[in-house]
Design a protein around this motif. Structure first.
Motif, short mmCIF file in Angstrom:
data_model
loop_
_atom_site.label_atom_id
_atom_site.label_comp_id
_atom_site.label_asym_id
_atom_site.label_seq_id
_atom_site.Cartn_x
_atom_site.Cartn_y
_atom_site.Cartn_z
N PHE A 57 0.86 -1.19 0.00
CA PHE A 57 0.00 0.00 0.00
C PHE A 57 0.89 1.24 0.00
O PHE A 57 1.13 1.85 1.03
CB PHE A 57 -0.92 -0.04 1.23
CG PHE A 57 -1.80 1.17 1.38
CD1 PHE A 57 -2.09 2.00 0.31
CD2 PHE A 57 -2.35 1.46 2.62
CE1 PHE A 57 -2.91 3.10 0.47
CE2 PHE A 57 -3.18 2.56 2.78
CZ PHE A 57 -3.44 3.38 1.70
N PRO A 58 1.44 1.59 -1.19
CA PRO A 58 2.35 2.73 -1.26
C PRO A 58 1.61 4.05 -1.10
O PRO A 58 0.47 4.17 -1.52
CB PRO A 58 2.95 2.61 -2.66
CG PRO A 58 1.92 1.90 -3.44
CD PRO A 58 1.19 0.99 -2.49
N LYS A 59 2.28 4.98 -0.48
CA LYS A 59 1.67 6.30 -0.30
C LYS A 59 1.72 7.06 -1.63
O LYS A 59 0.77 7.70 -2.04
CB LYS A 59 2.41 7.06 0.79
CG LYS A 59 1.70 8.33 1.17
CD LYS A 59 2.43 9.04 2.29
CE LYS A 59 1.70 10.33 2.59
NZ LYS A 59 2.53 11.42 2.91
N ILE A 61 -4.57 5.74 -14.03
CA ILE A 61 -5.01 6.74 -13.06
C ILE A 61 -6.42 6.43 -12.57
O ILE A 61 -6.70 6.43 -11.37
CB ILE A 61 -4.95 8.16 -13.66
CG1 ILE A 61 -3.49 8.58 -13.79
CG2 ILE A 61 -5.71 9.15 -12.78
CD1 ILE A 61 -3.30 9.88 -14.55
N GLN A 111 -7.31 5.52 -8.69
CA GLN A 111 -8.17 6.43 -7.93
C GLN A 111 -9.49 5.76 -7.53
O GLN A 111 -10.04 6.07 -6.49
CB GLN A 111 -8.42 7.70 -8.74
CG GLN A 111 -7.15 8.54 -8.81
CD GLN A 111 -7.38 9.90 -9.42
OE1 GLN A 111 -8.32 10.09 -10.18
NE2 GLN A 111 -6.51 10.83 -9.10
N ASN A 120 -8.32 3.16 -4.62
CA ASN A 120 -7.77 3.68 -3.38
C ASN A 120 -7.42 5.15 -3.53
O ASN A 120 -6.36 5.51 -4.05
CB ASN A 120 -6.54 2.88 -2.98
CG ASN A 120 -6.16 3.10 -1.54
OD1 ASN A 120 -6.27 4.23 -1.05
ND2 ASN A 120 -5.72 2.08 -0.87
N SER A 121 -8.30 5.99 -3.03
CA SER A 121 -8.12 7.43 -3.24
C SER A 121 -7.02 8.01 -2.35
O SER A 121 -6.70 9.18 -2.45
CB SER A 121 -9.43 8.16 -2.99
OG SER A 121 -9.85 7.91 -1.66
N ALA A 122 -6.45 7.19 -1.47
CA ALA A 122 -5.40 7.71 -0.59
C ALA A 122 -4.02 7.65 -1.26
O ALA A 122 -3.05 8.16 -0.72
CB ALA A 122 -5.38 6.93 0.71
N ILE A 123 -3.94 7.03 -2.41
CA ILE A 123 -2.64 6.89 -3.07
C ILE A 123 -2.35 8.11 -3.94
O ILE A 123 -3.18 8.52 -4.75
CB ILE A 123 -2.60 5.61 -3.93
CG1 ILE A 123 -2.69 4.37 -3.03
CG2 ILE A 123 -1.33 5.55 -4.78
CD1 ILE A 123 -2.79 3.07 -3.78
N GLN A 124 -1.18 8.68 -3.73
CA GLN A 124 -0.77 9.81 -4.55
C GLN A 124 -0.06 9.30 -5.80
O GLN A 124 0.67 8.32 -5.77
CB GLN A 124 0.18 10.70 -3.77
CG GLN A 124 -0.54 11.59 -2.78
CD GLN A 124 0.41 12.54 -2.12
OE1 GLN A 124 0.94 12.23 -1.08
NE2 GLN A 124 0.63 13.68 -2.73
N GLN A 152 -9.52 0.29 -0.92
CA GLN A 152 -9.57 1.06 0.32
C GLN A 152 -10.62 0.52 1.29
O GLN A 152 -10.38 0.45 2.49
CB GLN A 152 -9.91 2.50 -0.04
CG GLN A 152 -9.43 3.49 0.99
CD GLN A 152 -9.39 4.88 0.39
OE1 GLN A 152 -9.87 5.11 -0.70
NE2 GLN A 152 -8.79 5.81 1.10
N LEU A 191 -9.36 -2.40 3.21
CA LEU A 191 -8.41 -2.01 4.24
C LEU A 191 -9.13 -1.43 5.45
O LEU A 191 -8.81 -1.74 6.59
CB LEU A 191 -7.43 -0.96 3.69
CG LEU A 191 -6.53 -1.42 2.55
CD1 LEU A 191 -5.61 -0.29 2.13
CD2 LEU A 191 -5.70 -2.62 2.99
#
Lengths: 78, 391
Positions: B135-137, B154, B158, B161-165, B264, B267
């Motif tokens: 789960f990379p940031k 993309i 998205q 997992n919307s937390a991934i940049q 997400q 998790l």
């Protein structure tokens, strides 16, 4: 290397919960384990929260240095 | 033969010339394929050409069915066959018996050579492949801004997992300059410390389109990259040197995107369950401890109560003994009588005479009595009693 890894934190959390569930820990240690577990959960849920700038593109500035800038698909595409 | 010929005679003559020529009867021709068209008869028609010339070709059904590759526009091939005249129209054509993908062959050979070389150097060693972060940031993407692959990746990341940049490092993905640009794009991403994993991707294309990903220096850059690299080049069936050098090969760009984006909601659910278990086990622990303490207190209380009871019982016993010792019934049993009147003990004869009637209490019951003055003066101290039993 003290980098936070979601996966390994979850693993630690699982182990800790299992230990607590087994009921072998003395109360004092249980309390410590519990506090630690709560920290782990806080860290992980922090990571699950939405990031601020989700989509960026690397751009090279005139002086040659690199920078991450917000990215959007061009409207002309598709 | 002299004089005027018919058209047929001329055509047949030419045809004979062609058919008797040794070179034309069996020749190898190198050229580029164009105008491929498969007829309902099953025959394959196309043109072989180079920069200035072209020749019509036909490959009959039974021959082209044995081909191991699909004949495509622009393909460089070597054809084996004979040249013949289609005499009805006076057109000559190459009747192709065998075809070899020339260009592909050379490329493929180069590919194999490079693969072997890098393999020997250990660039593809499974032991050196780094684990892909679960789960990379921040995820780096190297691909073309123009391709559909970027868009796909993309939207997959998205959505999952919307937390991934996502940090995009653009580069052309085909053409002569592509390998150098891809390497530079990889280097740029590595200068961002947040990037935990890099997706190197390109959508599907011809073998030549994907060729930039078979570059030796690109493979070396992937090998020495600061973070794990996932390759997602072309379709599932395409393999490039970059795929071998990468820490992980994904069959497509979309698959690469999925690899690094855990759902997400999964998790969140997992985390919630763990938090619940943590709380529950702690509650249980505390409850157990509390219950133990309560048990202990209960025991102590019980013990104290029992002691208290025992002492009370002992006290009662002794009191009872004392009481019994003091009991008037003890005396009554010995033949004495208690005289009472209106519930009060009469202790003197005088009082008895005054009351005139009363109750005599024996050990076994009571008797109502009338009191009279004694007739004997001698025994004036004694009172005689006359009465009836009532009880």
């Amino acid at each position: 290397m003290n980098e936070f890894s979601y996966e390994s934190t979850i693993q630690k959390l699982e182990e800790l919960v299992k230990k607590l569930e087994s009921g072998d820990l003395p109360l004092e240690e249980s309390l410590q384990a519990y506090e630690k577990g709560k920290q782990f959960i806080a860290l992980c849920s922090e990571k699950l929260k939405e990031a601020q700038e989700k989509l960026q593109v690397v751009v090279q500035k005139e002086n040659g240095s690199l920078e991450a800038a917000p990215f959007q698909f061009e409207k002309t595409q598709d | 033969m002299s004089g005027v010929l018919t058209v047929a005679e001329l055509c047949q003559h030419i045809r004979l010339l062609f058919d008797s020529d040794e070179l034309l009867r069996m020749c190898f021709v190198k050229g580029e394929v164009s105008g491929v068209s498969l007829y309902p008869s099953g025959h394959l028609y196309f043109t072989l050409k180079d920069s200035s010339h072209q020749i019509a070709c036909v490959m009959f059904r039974q021959e082209h069915q044995g081909l191991k590759f699909k004949l495509k526009e622009g393909m460089k091939v070597t054809a084996a066959g004979r040249v013949s005249i289609f005499s009805g129209r006076s057109q000559y054509q190459l009747i192709v018996q065998d075809l070899n993908p020339d260009g592909v062959g050379e490329l493929y050979l180069a590919f194999l050579e490079l693969k072997e070389k890098l393999e020997k150097e250990g660039l593809f060693d499974p032991a050196r492949k780094r684990p892909i972060p679960f789960f990379p940031k921040t995820v780096g993407i190297v691909t073309s801004l123009q391709g559909a692959a970027l868009h796909d990746m993309i939207s997959i990341i998205q959505r999952r997992n919307s937390a991934i940049q996502i940090l995009i490092s653009p580069s052309p993905v085909q053409g002569q300059d592509a390998p150098g640009n891809l390497i530079a794009a990889l280097k740029r991403l590595q200068s961002f410390p947040d990037v935990e994993v890099i997706l190197l991707a390109r959508g599907g294309g011809s073998l030549e389109d994907l060729w930039s990903f078979n570059d030796e220096n690109l493979a070396r850059e992937i090998f020495q990259c600061r973070v794990p690299v996932i390759s997602g080049v072309g379709h599932e069936t395409d393999f490039t040197i970059a795929d071998f050098a990468a820490d992980k090969r994904a069959p497509t760009p979309s698959a690469a995107a999925e690899l690094i984006s855990p759902l997400q909601k999964d998790l969140q659910q997992q985390l919630m369950q763990l938090a619940q278990r943590l709380n529950r086990s702690m509650e249980r622990k505390i409850q157990e401890k509390e219950l133990q303490r309560l048990d202990y207190l209960q025991q102590q209380l019980d013990r104290a109560y029992q002691n208290k009871l025992k002492i009370s019982a002992m006290k009662l016993d002794s009191l009872r003994e004392k009481l019994e010792a003091l009991s008037p019934y003890g005396i009554l049993n010995r033949g004495y009588v208690l005289v009472t009147a209106a519930g009060k003990t009469i202790k003197t004869a005088e009082k008895a005479l005054e009351k005139k009637r009363g109750t005599l209490i024996f050990a076994d019951g009571t008797v109502e009595a009338l009191f009279q003055k004694s007739s004997s003066e001698k025994n004036s101290r004694q009172q005689f009693v006359q009465g009836n039993f009532f009880s």
